[in-house]
Structures are given as C-alpha cells and as structure tokens.
Design a protein around this motif. Sequence first.
Motif, PDB file in Angstrom:
ATOM      1  N   GLY A  51      59.268 -26.926   8.487  1.00  0.00           N
ATOM      2  CA  GLY A  51      58.043 -26.134   8.572  1.00  0.00           C
ATOM      3  C   GLY A  51      56.965 -26.820   9.395  1.00  0.00           C
ATOM      4  O   GLY A  51      56.202 -26.160  10.102  1.00  0.00           O
ATOM      5  N   THR A  52      56.898 -28.138   9.322  1.00  0.00           N
ATOM      6  CA  THR A  52      55.910 -28.890  10.109  1.00  0.00           C
ATOM      7  C   THR A  52      56.206 -28.745  11.594  1.00  0.00           C
ATOM      8  O   THR A  52      55.307 -28.448  12.395  1.00  0.00           O
ATOM      9  CB  THR A  52      55.915 -30.375   9.702  1.00  0.00           C
ATOM     10  OG1 THR A  52      55.589 -30.467   8.312  1.00  0.00           O
ATOM     11  CG2 THR A  52      54.919 -31.183  10.530  1.00  0.00           C
ATOM     12  N   GLU A  58      54.643 -23.364  17.045  1.00  0.00           N
ATOM     13  CA  GLU A  58      53.792 -22.168  17.029  1.00  0.00           C
ATOM     14  C   GLU A  58      52.424 -22.459  17.647  1.00  0.00           C
ATOM     15  O   GLU A  58      51.897 -21.645  18.404  1.00  0.00           O
ATOM     16  CB  GLU A  58      53.623 -21.641  15.604  1.00  0.00           C
ATOM     17  CG  GLU A  58      54.864 -20.968  15.061  1.00  0.00           C
ATOM     18  CD  GLU A  58      54.740 -20.579  13.590  1.00  0.00           C
ATOM     19  OE1 GLU A  58      53.759 -20.996  12.918  1.00  0.00           O
ATOM     20  OE2 GLU A  58      55.631 -19.861  13.104  1.00  0.00           O
ATOM     21  N   ALA A  59      51.852 -23.624  17.343  1.00  0.00           N
ATOM     22  CA  ALA A  59      50.561 -24.000  17.915  1.00  0.00           C
ATOM     23  C   ALA A  59      50.669 -24.149  19.434  1.00  0.00           C
ATOM     24  O   ALA A  59      49.786 -23.703  20.174  1.00  0.00           O
ATOM     25  CB  ALA A  59      50.045 -25.290  17.281  1.00  0.00           C
ATOM     26  N   ALA A  61      52.774 -22.638  21.322  1.00  0.00           N
ATOM     27  CA  ALA A  61      52.955 -21.284  21.860  1.00  0.00           C
ATOM     28  C   ALA A  61      51.611 -20.556  21.924  1.00  0.00           C
ATOM     29  O   ALA A  61      51.311 -19.880  22.925  1.00  0.00           O
ATOM     30  CB  ALA A  61      53.957 -20.508  21.017  1.00  0.00           C
ATOM     31  N   ARG A  62      50.783 -20.699  20.885  1.00  0.00           N
ATOM     32  CA  ARG A  62      49.457 -20.073  20.896  1.00  0.00           C
ATOM     33  C   ARG A  62      48.608 -20.602  22.049  1.00  0.00           C
ATOM     34  O   ARG A  62      47.814 -19.873  22.633  1.00  0.00           O
ATOM     35  CB  ARG A  62      48.719 -20.335  19.576  1.00  0.00           C
ATOM     36  CG  ARG A  62      49.037 -19.353  18.492  1.00  0.00           C
ATOM     37  CD  ARG A  62      48.077 -19.471  17.321  1.00  0.00           C
ATOM     38  NE  ARG A  62      47.909 -20.826  16.809  1.00  0.00           N
ATOM     39  CZ  ARG A  62      48.712 -21.399  15.911  1.00  0.00           C
ATOM     40  NH1 ARG A  62      49.748 -20.745  15.428  1.00  0.00           N
ATOM     41  NH2 ARG A  62      48.488 -22.633  15.502  1.00  0.00           N
ATOM     42  N   ASP A  63      48.806 -21.875  22.386  1.00  0.00           N
ATOM     43  CA  ASP A  63      48.063 -22.476  23.499  1.00  0.00           C
ATOM     44  C   ASP A  63      48.657 -22.110  24.856  1.00  0.00           C
ATOM     45  O   ASP A  63      48.135 -22.518  25.896  1.00  0.00           O
ATOM     46  CB  ASP A  63      48.028 -23.996  23.350  1.00  0.00           C
ATOM     47  CG  ASP A  63      47.190 -24.450  22.167  1.00  0.00           C
ATOM     48  OD1 ASP A  63      46.377 -23.649  21.653  1.00  0.00           O
ATOM     49  OD2 ASP A  63      47.358 -25.614  21.749  1.00  0.00           O
ATOM     50  N   GLY A  64      49.773 -21.369  24.851  1.00  0.00           N
ATOM     51  CA  GLY A  64      50.402 -20.930  26.086  1.00  0.00           C
ATOM     52  C   GLY A  64      51.239 -21.984  26.780  1.00  0.00           C
ATOM     53  O   GLY A  64      51.618 -21.822  27.934  1.00  0.00           O
ATOM     54  N   LEU A  65      51.547 -23.073  26.077  1.00  0.00           N
ATOM     55  CA  LEU A  65      52.323 -24.154  26.698  1.00  0.00           C
ATOM     56  C   LEU A  65      53.823 -23.924  26.622  1.00  0.00           C
ATOM     57  O   LEU A  65      54.568 -24.396  27.481  1.00  0.00           O
ATOM     58  CB  LEU A  65      51.977 -25.489  26.041  1.00  0.00           C
ATOM     59  CG  LEU A  65      50.527 -25.928  26.188  1.00  0.00           C
ATOM     60  CD1 LEU A  65      50.264 -27.167  25.366  1.00  0.00           C
ATOM     61  CD2 LEU A  65      50.185 -26.153  27.642  1.00  0.00           C
ATOM     62  N   VAL A  66      54.267 -23.247  25.576  1.00  0.00           N
ATOM     63  CA  VAL A  66      55.692 -22.976  25.389  1.00  0.00           C
ATOM     64  C   VAL A  66      55.862 -21.524  24.967  1.00  0.00           C
ATOM     65  O   VAL A  66      54.906 -20.850  24.574  1.00  0.00           O
ATOM     66  CB  VAL A  66      56.338 -23.904  24.322  1.00  0.00           C
ATOM     67  CG1 VAL A  66      56.214 -25.367  24.708  1.00  0.00           C
ATOM     68  CG2 VAL A  66      55.764 -23.643  22.941  1.00  0.00           C
ATOM     69  N   GLU A  67      57.095 -21.062  25.041  1.00  0.00           N
ATOM     70  CA  GLU A  67      57.418 -19.738  24.528  1.00  0.00           C
ATOM     71  C   GLU A  67      58.810 -19.781  23.922  1.00  0.00           C
ATOM     72  O   GLU A  67      59.651 -20.570  24.332  1.00  0.00           O
ATOM     73  CB  GLU A  67      57.334 -18.673  25.620  1.00  0.00           C
ATOM     74  CG  GLU A  67      58.352 -18.831  26.730  1.00  0.00           C
ATOM     75  CD  GLU A  67      58.160 -17.824  27.848  1.00  0.00           C
ATOM     76  OE1 GLU A  67      57.407 -16.845  27.660  1.00  0.00           O
ATOM     77  OE2 GLU A  67      58.747 -18.017  28.909  1.00  0.00           O
TER      78      GLU A  67
END
Length: 127
Positions: A51-52, A58-59, A61-67
């Motif tokens: 989960g960590t 997820e963080a 992805a929210r910053d647009g660095l990964v998908e």
Amino acid sequence: MIVQVDPASPVPVFEQLRAQIERLIVSGRLPVGSTLPPIRHLAADLGLARGTVNRVYEALARDGLVETAGRRGTVVRRRVPRSAAASDLDAAADTLALVAEQLGVTPEDAHRALDAALRRVRPDPSA
C-alpha cells in the motif's frame, strides 16, 4: 532503479521513496518510457507494505510523472524541468549545512562527509 529507505529517518518512508523516484526521473536516470518495478516487487525489496508503494506511484501519477499502462505497468511519462532538480539540491544542501552547524562540524568535515556519501551512492567504476 536504485532506491533505499531509512525507517529510522524522521522523513516518512513514503516521502523518502517518492522523492527518490522523482529525482531519478528529473535527472534522466529513469528516462521517459521506462517502466517502474511492479509494486509488489519494490515493496518486497524495500521491506515496505504494498500500500505504501502504491500510494507513492499514485502520487507520482497525480504529478504527471508516471502513468499506469495496463499490462505494461507504471511507465515514466515525462521529465520535470531541471530547475526542480536544482531547487531540490539547494534544499538538501541547506539541510546539510544546518545539520553540520547544529553538530558543530567544520565546513571541511561537512565536505568530507558529503564526498564520502557521494562515493557510496555512485562508487568509482575504475576502482
């Protein structure tokens, strides 16, 4: 991908891992299109809860660095500007200077400690 966490650090392991992966992307050591390790593998390697690691991904992805790319896993989407890396480095240097001052360490000893840490992170391949 070389990352490590220090459970004894006052910085939460979530933030340690998120910042390290972001720096790898900023520096280009994780180029656009490269795949991050599967959550369960990275969690097992670092001794963390899945989960960590999932929250870190997820963080990012929210910053647009990964998908998330389905079966391809989590993929680096874009590099952030170098100015962000310079800002992170300046903040880290400020922290080192403050800690050295609080410990009563001379600037020379602080430089030696930083040089030793850099050698541990990136050993000389010719040695």
